[in-house]
Every structure is written in C-alpha cells, then in structure tokens.
Design an enzyme around this catalytic site. Sequence first.
Site, PDB file in Angstrom:
ATOM      1  N   HIS A  60       0.809  -1.216   0.000  1.00 18.51           N
ATOM      2  CA  HIS A  60       0.000   0.000   0.000  1.00 18.51           C
ATOM      3  C   HIS A  60       0.845   1.269   0.000  1.00 18.51           C
ATOM      4  CE1 HIS A  60      -3.361  -2.691   0.995  1.00 18.51           C
ATOM      5  NE2 HIS A  60      -4.136  -1.722   0.573  1.00 18.51           N
ATOM      6  N   GLY A  61       2.072   1.190   0.430  1.00 16.11           N
ATOM      7  CA  GLY A  61       2.888   2.396   0.433  1.00 16.11           C
ATOM      8  C   GLY A  61       4.266   2.152   0.999  1.00 16.11           C
TER       9      GLY A  61
END
Length: 463
Positions: free
Chosen positions: A321-322
């Site tokens: 996600h990041g």
Amino acid sequence: MVFSSLAFLFFFLPIALLIYYSSPSKLRNVVLLLVSLFFYAWGEPVYIILLLFSALSDYWHGQKIATYRNFNQRRAKSFLISSIIINVTLLSFFKYVDFLIENINALFGSSFSLLELPLPIGISFYTFQTMSYCISIYQGKTTAKNNPIDVATYVSLFPQLIAGPIVRYTHIEKQLSQRPFTRSQFVSGIKFFIIGLAKKVLLANNISLLWENVNQQPIEQLSVAMAWLGMVAFAFHIYFDFSGYSDMAIGLGKMFGFDFPENFHYPFISKSMSEFWRRWHMTLGSWFRDYVYIPLGGNRNGHVRWIRNLLIVWGITGLWHGASWNFVIWGLYFALLIYLEKGAWFQRIPSIFKHVYFIVFILIGWVFFAIVDVHEIMAYLQIMAGIKVDQWIDTMFMYQVSNYGVVLFLCLIASLPVRITWFQRWPLYLRSSVSFLYYSLLMLLSTAYLVNDAFNPFIYFRF
C-alpha cells in the site's frame, strides 16, 4: 484522467465506445489497447514504455513457460522465476528505492541522495496482473496467448488499469477472445458506473472534507470525540472512494463486454478482521492468499510457521500500500488481530460484541493508514484512548456533527446492505420507471457537483 471528470464522462468514454463498437470484432482488442494507452498517456505519457515492457515481457515469458512446462519443468520454472524477478524489480525500483535509501541513511548516518522518481500510476495493480498471467500458465490453469496484442490489452485495460480491481488473466481469458454485445450487460454496466460515480462524487468527496477539518487541527487540541469522528470520516472516505472506483471499473468493463470480479461486499458489517478482509479489496486479498500465503504453507505446517506466514503476508500487504513504515505497521496490526481471532475465546463472544470489537479496532487501524508520521500516529491514538486530554467532547465536535450529520447518515445507510423488499412487488413497468428516474437523478446530481468541483483524484491512485 479520472472517471469522475467531465472530460471522461462526456468526451473520452462516448468516443471510446463509438470507436469500439464501430470496429470489426477482430479489431476490437487493438482498438481497446490503443484507447487504453491513450487513457494512460493522459496522465503518464513517459511510463507507457514501462507498461508495454511489462506486458511484452510477460508475453514472452508466458510463451517460454508454455513451451517447456510439459517436458522440462525446471526450465519452465526458471522462466517463471525470471518473470517474477523482473516484475518485482520494476515495482520495487519505482516504489521502494527512496524508502530503502532513507532507511540506509537513517541507520548508517549516510547521505545518499533520493532519486525522487514519480511513481507510475497503477504499477502496483498491473504488476500483479502481469504476474498472474505467467503463474497461471505455469500452474496449467490457462494456455499462453499467441497474440501479444491480447496480452497487452489484458494488462492495459483502462477500466481497471489505475486502481483495480486486480483482474487475473483466468478471470477474463475467454472474454479476451470473444465477448458478444448484450443489451442487458451494457445497461447493467451503466448502472454500476453511476452507482460508483455517486459514491465517489456525492459521498466520498463530501465526507473527506470532514476528515480534512479534523486532520488540519493540531493533534494535541483534539478532543476524544473529534479524534474518533475523524477516523469515522476517513473510513467512510476511503471506502466510498475506492469502492466507487471499483464499481465504475466493473461498470465500464461490462460496457466493453468484460465481467470483472467484485472488489467490495459491505465490509463494515463484518464481525472480525478476517471477515473484513474477505469483504474489503477482495481481489487483493485473494491474490495474496493464492500466490503468497498458500505457497508458503498457509496454516498447514505447524503453529510457528503459520505465525511466520501471517507476518510475511501482512507485512507485504502493508508495504504494497505504500513505501512507509506506517503501512508496514498497519499490515502487521491486522496480522496480530487475525491471529488473536483464531483463539477459541473469540468464538464464544456474542455476535453483537464481535461487531462492536470490529468497529473499534478497524477505526484504530485506519489511524496507521491515514497518518504517515509514527510519532503523530501515537499522539492520535493517545487522544482516542483519552490519555492526556483536556476534553472528551468539545464544541468543535458538535459543530462538525451538525455540519456533516446528513452526509454521515447517508454514508452509514449506503454502507449497509439495505434491501427494499416491497419495491420488488411493484409491477415491472413501475419498477423500471422508478429505477430509470433513480439512476438519472444520481447522474444529474453527480454531474452538477463535478461542474463546480475542483480536481479530486482517487485516494488509491497514490498506491
């Protein structure tokens, strides 16, 4: 270009549909490929090369895997590994190289310069799709495509190219070769798209303003109620933003003859984190389950290895996600809760209390997702827990609730599987008329909002 824009709604989409359905059936994949590349080039013209390289690389690897699979398993596996390495390397280079440099500098006191490369839009999604193509061939679930145009079309399909759902090759293999037009499917696609647009424009965009109001305040000045209200707003924002995009993608897919898998199924009615991940971003969860968790052994090889597998899968899920530690912590947070839920004690809890537990801990979990700085995360969690706070409820909380009460109520209703059973008993002509008016009104309201709205991209574009 985003789906929730006037340029897309009234120029790109009508022209794309007109060209597509005016073309002979044999050329429609070519048309769809060119349309998709134009769509991607609108925001990322340079990275078209990267997208095409990924598609052609996996086309070539797929051919090699298919060639050797039946008589030289080791050679076939080497091509599969090569494909995975190339895909993971490209994703890691563009998404994680600066994160790696930052951590090296922090650990060793070095001063290596960051590359500051712009993240190619959608790379996290289309990388997983290209990988699924070669993996499916190696597993014998599908055959390799002889035409590279078909593979490139699959990878670059503009409805789900930017932010999913993650469509595995096996989901649409037959549709890539033959997808006859049906009126019912096209109408269903329009309905899906309008619902998704309304989720994004009317709900997500408006409730995001409440989260922004909370987020702009110094954390130490928040009351307990305001901190919890902020997370409720963020939860609704990310849900309607992302599920709205998924609905629009599914709707667009239907308009072009494809059936994409469902990506959300009322996740906030869950009674556990395990159930939540069976309802939230379903295509990502199933991808990690089938291609990471199960190959690692799942829960079959003893307690210790099961814990290891949970930590690996959820650590990777967070990092996907990041490129930041808050996302890793967010993933491991879910791993811990899912582990605890497997205990016999959890099964004995009454259903209503399970739901209360879920709501409380999912809102806590969103703190790790919404805030990047770890120190600010801890400060926000302290406020939510009532530690070192001056007020539990303040006038600002009452003001925000009165301001956004209607939006909060609409978000709550829209997040529940409400069924109007009496509507089904109406005559068909009356139901059709009401349905037409309902979707027309949603489209009109969404369009009116877009006329005066500033640019507001989907939150998952940054992943």
